[in-house]
Design a protein around this motif. Structure first.
Motif, PDB file in Angstrom:
ATOM      1  N   ALA A 130       0.818  -1.205   0.000  1.00 45.77           N
ATOM      2  CA  ALA A 130       0.000   0.000   0.000  1.00 45.77           C
ATOM      3  C   ALA A 130       0.853   1.256   0.000  1.00 45.77           C
ATOM      4  O   ALA A 130       0.359   2.342  -0.300  1.00 45.77           O
ATOM      5  N   ASN A 131       2.137   1.110   0.327  1.00 42.38           N
ATOM      6  CA  ASN A 131       2.995   2.281   0.474  1.00 42.38           C
ATOM      7  C   ASN A 131       4.372   1.957  -0.102  1.00 42.38           C
ATOM      8  O   ASN A 131       4.965   0.935   0.243  1.00 42.38           O
ATOM      9  N   SER A 132       4.859   2.803  -0.986  1.00 41.54           N
ATOM     10  CA  SER A 132       6.186   2.620  -1.572  1.00 41.54           C
ATOM     11  C   SER A 132       6.951   3.930  -1.537  1.00 41.54           C
ATOM     12  O   SER A 132       6.380   4.999  -1.767  1.00 41.54           O
ATOM     13  N   ARG A 133       8.260   3.836  -1.254  1.00 41.45           N
ATOM     14  CA  ARG A 133       9.116   5.021  -1.219  1.00 41.45           C
ATOM     15  C   ARG A 133      10.164   5.024  -2.334  1.00 41.45           C
ATOM     16  O   ARG A 133      10.977   5.930  -2.399  1.00 41.45           O
ATOM     17  N   GLY A 134      10.163   4.006  -3.193  1.00 37.34           N
ATOM     18  CA  GLY A 134      11.168   4.006  -4.241  1.00 37.34           C
ATOM     19  C   GLY A 134      11.045   2.829  -5.181  1.00 37.34           C
ATOM     20  O   GLY A 134      10.442   1.799  -4.859  1.00 37.34           O
ATOM     21  N   ALA A 135      11.630   3.003  -6.376  1.00 35.19           N
ATOM     22  CA  ALA A 135      11.612   1.963  -7.395  1.00 35.19           C
ATOM     23  C   ALA A 135      12.817   2.153  -8.302  1.00 35.19           C
ATOM     24  O   ALA A 135      13.420   3.224  -8.354  1.00 35.19           O
ATOM     25  N   ALA A 136      13.178   1.103  -9.025  1.00 38.23           N
ATOM     26  CA  ALA A 136      14.249   1.183 -10.016  1.00 38.23           C
ATOM     27  C   ALA A 136      13.840   0.384 -11.239  1.00 38.23           C
ATOM     28  O   ALA A 136      13.269  -0.710 -11.124  1.00 38.23           O
ATOM     29  N   ILE A 188      15.717   2.443  -3.867  1.00 39.85           N
ATOM     30  CA  ILE A 188      16.080   1.267  -4.661  1.00 39.85           C
ATOM     31  C   ILE A 188      17.057   1.740  -5.742  1.00 39.85           C
ATOM     32  O   ILE A 188      16.758   2.678  -6.488  1.00 39.85           O
ATOM     33  N   THR A 189      18.224   1.090  -5.824  1.00 37.27           N
ATOM     34  CA  THR A 189      19.208   1.456  -6.840  1.00 37.27           C
ATOM     35  C   THR A 189      19.720   0.185  -7.511  1.00 37.27           C
ATOM     36  O   THR A 189      19.749  -0.878  -6.895  1.00 37.27           O
ATOM     37  N   ALA A 190      20.126   0.307  -8.772  1.00 39.01           N
ATOM     38  CA  ALA A 190      20.511  -0.873  -9.543  1.00 39.01           C
ATOM     39  C   ALA A 190      21.751  -0.582 -10.374  1.00 39.01           C
ATOM     40  O   ALA A 190      21.894   0.509 -10.941  1.00 39.01           O
ATOM     41  N   ILE A 201      20.576  -5.403  -7.879  1.00 37.97           N
ATOM     42  CA  ILE A 201      19.678  -4.484  -7.181  1.00 37.97           C
ATOM     43  C   ILE A 201      20.113  -4.330  -5.726  1.00 37.97           C
ATOM     44  O   ILE A 201      20.347  -5.326  -5.036  1.00 37.97           O
ATOM     45  N   TYR A 202      20.204  -3.078  -5.262  1.00 37.71           N
ATOM     46  CA  TYR A 202      20.489  -2.806  -3.851  1.00 37.71           C
ATOM     47  C   TYR A 202      19.281  -2.110  -3.246  1.00 37.71           C
ATOM     48  O   TYR A 202      18.793  -1.099  -3.770  1.00 37.71           O
ATOM     49  N   VAL A 203      18.783  -2.667  -2.143  1.00 32.57           N
ATOM     50  CA  VAL A 203      17.593  -2.141  -1.471  1.00 32.57           C
ATOM     51  C   VAL A 203      18.006  -1.526  -0.141  1.00 32.57           C
ATOM     52  O   VAL A 203      18.571  -2.206   0.723  1.00 32.57           O
ATOM     53  N   SER A 204      17.742  -0.233   0.014  1.00 31.13           N
ATOM     54  CA  SER A 204      18.043   0.472   1.264  1.00 31.13           C
ATOM     55  C   SER A 204      16.862   0.312   2.216  1.00 31.13           C
ATOM     56  O   SER A 204      15.772   0.820   1.950  1.00 31.13           O
ATOM     57  N   ASN A 205      17.081  -0.389   3.322  1.00 28.32           N
ATOM     58  CA  ASN A 205      16.013  -0.662   4.287  1.00 28.32           C
ATOM     59  C   ASN A 205      16.155   0.202   5.536  1.00 28.32           C
ATOM     60  O   ASN A 205      17.264   0.495   5.988  1.00 28.32           O
ATOM     61  N   TYR A 206      15.038   0.557   6.111  1.00 28.15           N
ATOM     62  CA  TYR A 206      14.968   1.433   7.284  1.00 28.15           C
ATOM     63  C   TYR A 206      14.786   0.584   8.551  1.00 28.15           C
ATOM     64  O   TYR A 206      14.810  -0.647   8.505  1.00 28.15           O
ATOM     65  N   SER A 247      23.813   4.964  -3.229  1.00 27.07           N
ATOM     66  CA  SER A 247      24.211   5.355  -4.580  1.00 27.07           C
ATOM     67  C   SER A 247      25.363   4.484  -5.062  1.00 27.07           C
ATOM     68  O   SER A 247      26.329   4.258  -4.326  1.00 27.07           O
ATOM     69  N   TRP A 248      25.252   4.026  -6.323  1.00 27.76           N
ATOM     70  CA  TRP A 248      26.323   3.303  -6.989  1.00 27.76           C
ATOM     71  C   TRP A 248      27.186   4.274  -7.784  1.00 27.76           C
ATOM     72  O   TRP A 248      26.673   5.220  -8.376  1.00 27.76           O
ATOM     73  N   GLY A 249      28.504   4.016  -7.838  1.00 23.24           N
ATOM     74  CA  GLY A 249      29.375   4.813  -8.696  1.00 23.24           C
ATOM     75  C   GLY A 249      30.821   4.416  -8.518  1.00 23.24           C
ATOM     76  O   GLY A 249      31.211   3.902  -7.461  1.00 23.24           O
ATOM     77  N   ASP A 250      31.643   4.653  -9.532  1.00 20.75           N
ATOM     78  CA  ASP A 250      33.073   4.340  -9.483  1.00 20.75           C
ATOM     79  C   ASP A 250      33.783   5.448  -8.710  1.00 20.75           C
ATOM     80  O   ASP A 250      34.116   6.501  -9.259  1.00 20.75           O
ATOM     81  N   LEU A 251      34.026   5.209  -7.435  1.00 20.21           N
ATOM     82  CA  LEU A 251      34.577   6.241  -6.551  1.00 20.21           C
ATOM     83  C   LEU A 251      36.094   6.312  -6.570  1.00 20.21           C
ATOM     84  O   LEU A 251      36.668   7.276  -6.058  1.00 20.21           O
TER      85      LEU A 251
END
Length: 471
Positions: A130-136, A188-190, A201-206, A247-251
């Motif tokens: 019923a409630n979503s805070r993100g998608a990818a 949600i980031t991929a 897929i990486y899911v950030s959970n609270y 966040s994904w990225g080549d750091l």
């Protein structure tokens, strides 16, 4: 400041040469609050999503409540009656027009190509949450059409996530995930972190719940790889952070995609702080090394992170929002050695507590500008060189080329950038890839790893936008 001299459209194969590194211009970047000069009044501070929905070459933006059309980088005009709010841009039907998906409501808005949108939400199944805070979005099964991972949050208990595979964009079918239990997902980031040609897929959970790393095995299955990859948190009491977005990225410019977990954390020291994870690459089976905060100072209410090379020195920097009174969003400059230096005060950003933050070069001048807190901050640039790369998957894959990784070689550095649909908690950087090159002004080798496994190599001059269509 180096402005675009011309646009190069590249296809086919060109043998690559070698590059040489040069000293970067380290002059501080002082951002300008550009809202007044751009004619913007009343921009909202919801999520930010950059995308060129009208194909005029100037990236437009949604602010969580409105659609703003970019008119030549000189002003933004509010588009009345668009029906778009929280969400992200995605060409789900491969027709060349950016559509829009709104995960709070579940609405899928198809771009009709004439500046208007139609609701085609009926193509998606009924949601289990019923409630979503993100998608990818990404083509998780490599069939040429974009699929959807949708996070479930809480109301009042923890709600399930959902994964849907596209059926030629005409409908979507649910795919089972090996959940041990429901967890409150936020961002949600991929990205293809293990370089095997499919998107993970990486899911950030609270709520002190562990985050999830779904490793795509290429067969339609997604085993949870957080233990194997070493991104499960290190607390002996079994507690983790309140992760709002990652966040994904080549750091570190080694060509592999690293990860920043943007943990909100209360003072108790058993709660995970924000974490920088270094991808150790193929020699270490793509495990991650935990650099913890890498020199960043702690604040309790860190919320939404986004990565972008704002000073064009070739290194991804971090902008990180806060939401509690007394805390302030921060801008951290990447030192290149897994330490980061705060430059918030020197940058003179107009900052307010917010979940909003996303990078784009809205004026096409070769440096990244920032939208946060309802304000577009114009980057004046410096003397560093740059390259922008816009990919088109054509008929061979998803048109946005989400999941593709582009790499530029400069001396002994390999700078990687990947095409993604969302970052942090639901914001969206421009899908045009941005490479800072420091003092390097000579042509650079550019290697594209396309989502379907094809590899394309070429050499391109710098300080320009390069459009590359899959051959």
């Amino acid at each position: 400041m180096h402005r675009i001299s011309r646009v190069v459209v590249v296809s086919g194969f060109i043998l690559i040469g070698s590059g040489s590194a040069a000293r970067a211009d380290d002059a501080p970047i002082v951002f300008e609050n550009a809202n007044e000069s751009l004619g913007i009044s009343g921009m909202a501070a919801g999520n930010a999503a950059w995308g060129d929905y009208d194909h005029d070459g100037w990236v437009d933006v949604t602010d969580g409540a409105n659609l703003w059309r970019n008119e030549g980088g000189k002003r933004f005009v509010k588009v009345e009656g668009s029906g778009l709010s929280y969400g992200s841009w995605v060409d789900f039907d491969n027709d060349g027009h950016l559509d829009f998906y709104m995960w709070p409501s579940g609405k899928l808005m198809r771009n009709k190509g004439d500046g208007t949108f139609e609701d085609v939400s009926g193509r998606l199944p009924e949601r289990p949450m019923a409630n979503s805070r993100g998608a990818a979005w990404a083509d998780f099964n490599n069939d040429g059409f974009l699929d959807l991972y949708l996070g479930g949050y809480e109301e009042p208990g923890y709600l399930p996530d959902a994964l849907y595979f596209s059926e030629q964009a005409k409908s979507f079918r649910p795919v089972a995930l090996p959940h041990e239990k429901n967890r409150p997902a936020r961002g949600i980031t991929a990205a293809d972190y293990d370089n095997d040609g499919d998107v993970d897929i990486y899911v950030s959970n609270y709520r002190l719940e562990p985050n999830l790393l779904w490793r795509n095995d290429g067969s339609g299955a997604f085993p949870d790889a957080r233990d194997q990859a070493g991104v499960d948190g290190d607390d002996p009491l079994g507690a983790w952070g309140h992760t709002i977005g990652s966040s994904w990225g080549d750091l570190d410019n080694d060509g592999d995609i690293d990860l920043f977990a943007g943990n909100f954390s209360h003072p108790a020291d058993y709660q995970d702080r924000p974490k920088f994870y270094e991808n150790l690459g193929s020699k270490e089976a793509y495990r991650f090394k935990d650099h913890q905060m890498a020199g960043m100072r702690w604040q309790e209410s860190y919320a939404h992170p986004t990565l972008g090379d704002f000073d064009n020195d070739g290194l991804l920097d971090l902008f990180f929002t806060c939401v509690y009174s007394g805390d302030k969003p921060v801008l951290y400059r990447n030192n290149g050695d897994w330490t980061f230096t705060e430059v918030t005060a020197a940058s003179k950003l107009t900052l307010a507590n917010t979940y909003q933050g996303a990078w784009a070069d809205f004026d096409n001048d070769g440096d990244l500008d920032l939208l946060t807190g309802g304000v577009i901050h114009r980057n004046p640039g410096n003397g560093n060189h740059w390259l922008r790369v816009r990919l088109d998957g054509g008929s061979a894959m998803n048109r946005n080329a989400i999941g593709a990784i582009a790499r530029v070689r400069v001396g002994d550095r390999v700078i990687a950038r990947h095409v993604e649909s969302t970052t942090g908690e639901g914001s969206q950087n421009d899908m045009t890839l941005h490479f800072g090159l420091g003092g390097h002004d000579q042509p650079v080798p550019l290697i594209i790893s396309w989502p379907n496994g094809d590899r394309q190599e070429m050499v391109t001059p710098v300080n320009r936008l390069v459009k590359i269509a899959h051959p």
